[in-house]
Each structure stands twice: as C-alpha cells, then as structure tokens.
Design an enzyme around this catalytic site. Structure first.
Site, PDB file in Angstrom:
ATOM      1  N   ALA A  90       0.784  -1.237   0.000  1.00  0.00           N
ATOM      2  CA  ALA A  90       0.000   0.000   0.000  1.00  0.00           C
ATOM      3  C   ALA A  90       0.814   1.284   0.000  1.00  0.00           C
ATOM      4  O   ALA A  90       0.360   2.299  -0.534  1.00  0.00           O
ATOM      5  CB  ALA A  90      -0.930   0.008   1.211  1.00  0.00           C
ATOM      6  N   ASP A 108       1.625  -3.234   4.041  1.00  0.00           N
ATOM      7  CA  ASP A 108       2.923  -2.996   3.408  1.00  0.00           C
ATOM      8  C   ASP A 108       4.016  -3.507   4.337  1.00  0.00           C
ATOM      9  O   ASP A 108       3.862  -3.470   5.567  1.00  0.00           O
ATOM     10  CB  ASP A 108       3.137  -1.516   3.116  1.00  0.00           C
ATOM     11  CG  ASP A 108       4.238  -1.286   2.082  1.00  0.00           C
ATOM     12  OD1 ASP A 108       3.891  -1.142   0.887  1.00  0.00           O
ATOM     13  OD2 ASP A 108       5.420  -1.264   2.459  1.00  0.00           O
ATOM     14  N   ASP A 125       4.779  -8.641   6.198  1.00  0.00           N
ATOM     15  CA  ASP A 125       5.233  -9.269   4.964  1.00  0.00           C
ATOM     16  C   ASP A 125       4.056 -10.010   4.338  1.00  0.00           C
ATOM     17  O   ASP A 125       3.484 -10.910   4.959  1.00  0.00           O
ATOM     18  CB  ASP A 125       6.371 -10.232   5.291  1.00  0.00           C
ATOM     19  CG  ASP A 125       6.999 -10.867   4.058  1.00  0.00           C
ATOM     20  OD1 ASP A 125       6.352 -10.875   2.992  1.00  0.00           O
ATOM     21  OD2 ASP A 125       8.132 -11.370   4.159  1.00  0.00           O
ATOM     22  N   CYS A 184       3.829  -0.076 -12.308  1.00  0.00           N
ATOM     23  CA  CYS A 184       4.282   1.122 -13.027  1.00  0.00           C
ATOM     24  C   CYS A 184       5.541   0.775 -13.813  1.00  0.00           C
ATOM     25  O   CYS A 184       6.591   1.399 -13.663  1.00  0.00           O
ATOM     26  CB  CYS A 184       4.517   2.289 -12.065  1.00  0.00           C
ATOM     27  SG  CYS A 184       5.666   1.951 -10.721  1.00  0.00           S
TER      28      CYS A 184
END
Length: 414
Positions: A237, A257, A283, A352
């Site tokens: 996140a 996260d 994790d 991305c």
C-alpha cells in the site's frame, strides 16, 4: 565569489549532484537512495538544484556522451569521473540554462590536474560549436530494444519532467477545485497543474482536499468502483495514494505494506484527509487475513520503468536481472492474494513498469476470470487493449502533458 572563506558559491550543489550520479551509474542505486547523504546540510535551493542537475544528466545521458565523444581524441571510460563531470556541465548549460562561465566556475573544482584541463577543453570546444540536443532524449540501446515499436513515442514523453497531478477526495468538486488552483482536469477527481508548484503551499493541502498522484497511478483504484462499505485490501500500500482513493470511494480498507517507515506517510495522509483505513506493517508472504476480501488491489513491487519521466535513473540501472526478480515476486503475490478473495470478488493488478514480463506475461498466467476494462472507465484518449487490459506509457496523451507507464488488469473470482 567564495563561500565560508574558501568554498565557491554553488559548488556544494554540484558536489551533491556528482555524488548522486555516482550512486546510480557506478553502484546501481536509485537517486532517492543517495539523496539523504548527498543533500545533507544543503539549503533547499541548493538541494533542488542538485536534484535537477542529476535528473537532467540521467535523462539526456546518451546524448551528452555523444557530444563528449565528438570532442575528445580518445574515448573517456564510461565510469571516469571527468566524463561524469562533463555530463553534469552539459546538463547545466543545455538543460538548465546556466551560463557557460558559471558552469565552468562551479564544476571544474570537482576535478584537478590533467582531468580538469581536459574537461575545460572539451566543454569549451562544445560551447564554441554551439551544440544542441535533439528534440527528445536518446534511449540506451538495451532499453530501446525492450520497449520495441513504442520506444519512439515513449521517449518523446521523457523530454521533460512531468506536470503535477492531484487526486481529489471528493470528485464532485472537480470543477470547483480546477478554478481555485488554475488546473486542468482529464477526468472527474483529477487535476493537472504545471510542474514546479510548491505542494504544501497550495490551497486545499492542509484541509486534505487532495493528494499528489499521477493520473495513471490513480486508475487501478478507480477500476474497483464504489465500495459501499465492502472490504478491500490494498496490498503493497505505501506510500498510500490508492488507499486514500479506496477509502474515499467507500471501501472498508486494509492497507498492508512491509515497510513500517513508508506507512508513516500513509498514516499522515489519512489524518490530513480525514479518511480511515486499517494500516498493517507485515510481509505479504507471511501475513494471513482473518476473513476474505471483496476486492484486492495489488500495486506490485516492480522495476518502475514507467516512472522514467520523474525518475530517469531507471533508464540506466534496470536490466534483465532486475526485471526477472520483480516478475517472480509479482507472480507469487498474485497467486497468494487470489486465495484471499470472496466468491465474486475482484482483483486488480497494476505495475508502473513498461516491461512486458511484469505486465502482459503476468496476465497470461492467472486462472481468475477476466473482468475486461471498459473505455468509459478511462480518461478520454485512453483505450483498453483487445484483451481488456490497460497499457499506458509516457508517450500517450502528449497534448495534455503525458502520463506514467502502467500495466493494469482486472479479474473476478468465479
């Protein structure tokens, strides 16, 4: 003019830029990994200049090297300090409009002896020739090969740093905020401002009316639609833009996260915007949810080559090894998260990255039922692929200032 008795004004910024470039080009680190140490003690103006010099050097590195090689009898080693100093000298002159005499005064002290004379001579020869850069930067050959037929369009979008994109907490106020901030909007809830804005000083920041988020980065959460109180997991996140989106869209969000440090920024933004989410530092390969989720968003760890407009270091430090490592992590995350969905639940996977191994190749391995992305869910000018996935890159929407490179796919558990 000297500073502190004997240090030339402006020299600390050039030293910092050289240190950041050395970290990227010799050690394969990100620019951000070097920032804290390289910029320590610098005033904000010098720190900003050092970042700009380093970023523009990396953005146009291939072209700077070609100019340097055209003015030297013997080719300088790629990792030689004189070459890197010449690169940052050219970045200042050709990209940041620094007068040649100021470039020489602040960069040559980085060298001594023969290398100093060499750099002075090469730079002087290039300035006398009045050399210019091409309209768009030249990609490293290995990168151009990976990006294939879209490379030419992509590189056109890398010529300049990107504009500033904001995501609004309340999309119904898009027109109002566009007027307040003098911004353009490419879809409800999105604002685009010219780059160089001081974010913290903009109206609405303190009130949490918006947060910084590239338009392409905002699309994955949009594809989950209205939450209506249902449960959603934002996996990987941090730094939190997608968590904020999901909360604003009415989802009951769990933000997971592995980095507790990066989650602090998410928690600060939740407080600033007045939005709510359960934040967990853990994790993903060891954590187990207490109950399944109606929706899961995986903004997976990746090579981030799609962010080359703002992080041009990815053009020079990402290769097959990093791509393979990230693809393996991504496949494991998708497989693990798929088991946490309720029947009928939706999973959106996004990276991305411009690398097919992290995008299209991942989509081919998943057994969940495709939930094709529709054109009406996207900004005007973007279209889903024939497979119902979405691929964006910096060469798209050029008339509006471009956007980051992403691959996005949506599945539903039958």
């Amino acid at each position: 003019m000297a500073k502190d008795g004997n240090e030339i004004a402006g020299l600390p910024a050039r030293k910092a830029a050289l240190r950041m470039l050395d970290g990227v080009l010799r050690r394969g680190e990100t620019l951000e990994q070097n920032e804290a140490a390289a910029l320590r003690g610098l005033p904000a103006s010098d720190a900003g200049l050092a970042r700009a010099i380093a970023a523009e050097t990396l953005r146009w590195l291939v072209d700077f090297d070609a100019l340097i090689d055209s003015a030297t009898r013997e080719m300088l080693p790629k990792d030689a300090k004189p070459r890197t100093v010449l690169r940052l000298m050219l970045a200042q002159w050709l990209r940041l409009d620094t007068p040649p005499h100021a470039v020489v005064a602040t960069a040559l002290p980085l060298l001594s002896g023969g290398p100093k004379r060499l750099a002075h001579g090469v730079f002087g020869a290039l300035t006398k020739r009045g050399v210019e850069l091409p309209a768009a930067p030249t990609l490293p050959e290995s990168v151009a090969q990976r990006w294939g037929e879209r490379a030419g369009a992509i590189v056109a979008g890398l010529a300049e740093p990107p504009p500033l994109d904001l995501t609004l907490r309340d999309p119904s106020q898009t027109a109002e905020w566009a007027v307040k901030l003098g911004a353009d909007s490419l879809m409800p809830g999105h604002l685009r401002l010219s780059r160089g804005q001081a974010v913290h000083g903009l109206e609405g920041f303190e009130d949490g009316a918006w947060w910084v988020q590239d338009l392409a980065a905002s699309l994955p959460a949009r594809l989950l639609g209205d939450g209506q109180g249902r449960r959603a997991l934002d996996l990987c996140a941090a730094p939190g833009g997608k968590t904020l989106q999901l909360a604003a869209q009415g989802w009951q969000v769990t933000a997971l996260d592995i980095s507790a440090k990066r989650l602090k920024l998410l928690e600060e933004n939740l407080k600033r915007t007045g939005l709510e989410a359960e934040v967990i530092a853990a994790d993903a390969f060891k954590w187990e949810p207490a109950a399944p989720f109606d929706a899961i968003l995986i903004d997976a760890p990746c090579t981030a080559t799609g962010t080359a407009r703002r992080h041009p270091d990815v053009l020079h430090r990402i290769g097959p090894r990093q791509i393979e490592q990230m693809a393996e992590v991504q496949a494991r995350l998708i497989e693990r998260a798929s088991g946490w969905l309720t029947p009928g639940g939706v999973l959106v996977y996004a990276v991305c990255s411009l690398e097919s191994e992290e995008g299209e190749a991942q989509a081919e391995k998943v057994s969940l039922a495709p939930d094709p992305i529709r054109a009406e869910e996207l900004p005007a000018g973007l279209s889903p692929t024939a497979h119902g996935t979405l691929r964006t890159d910096p060469g798209m929407l050029p008339e509006h200032g471009g956007l980051d490179g992403f691959f996005i796919v949506r599945w539903r558990k039958s």
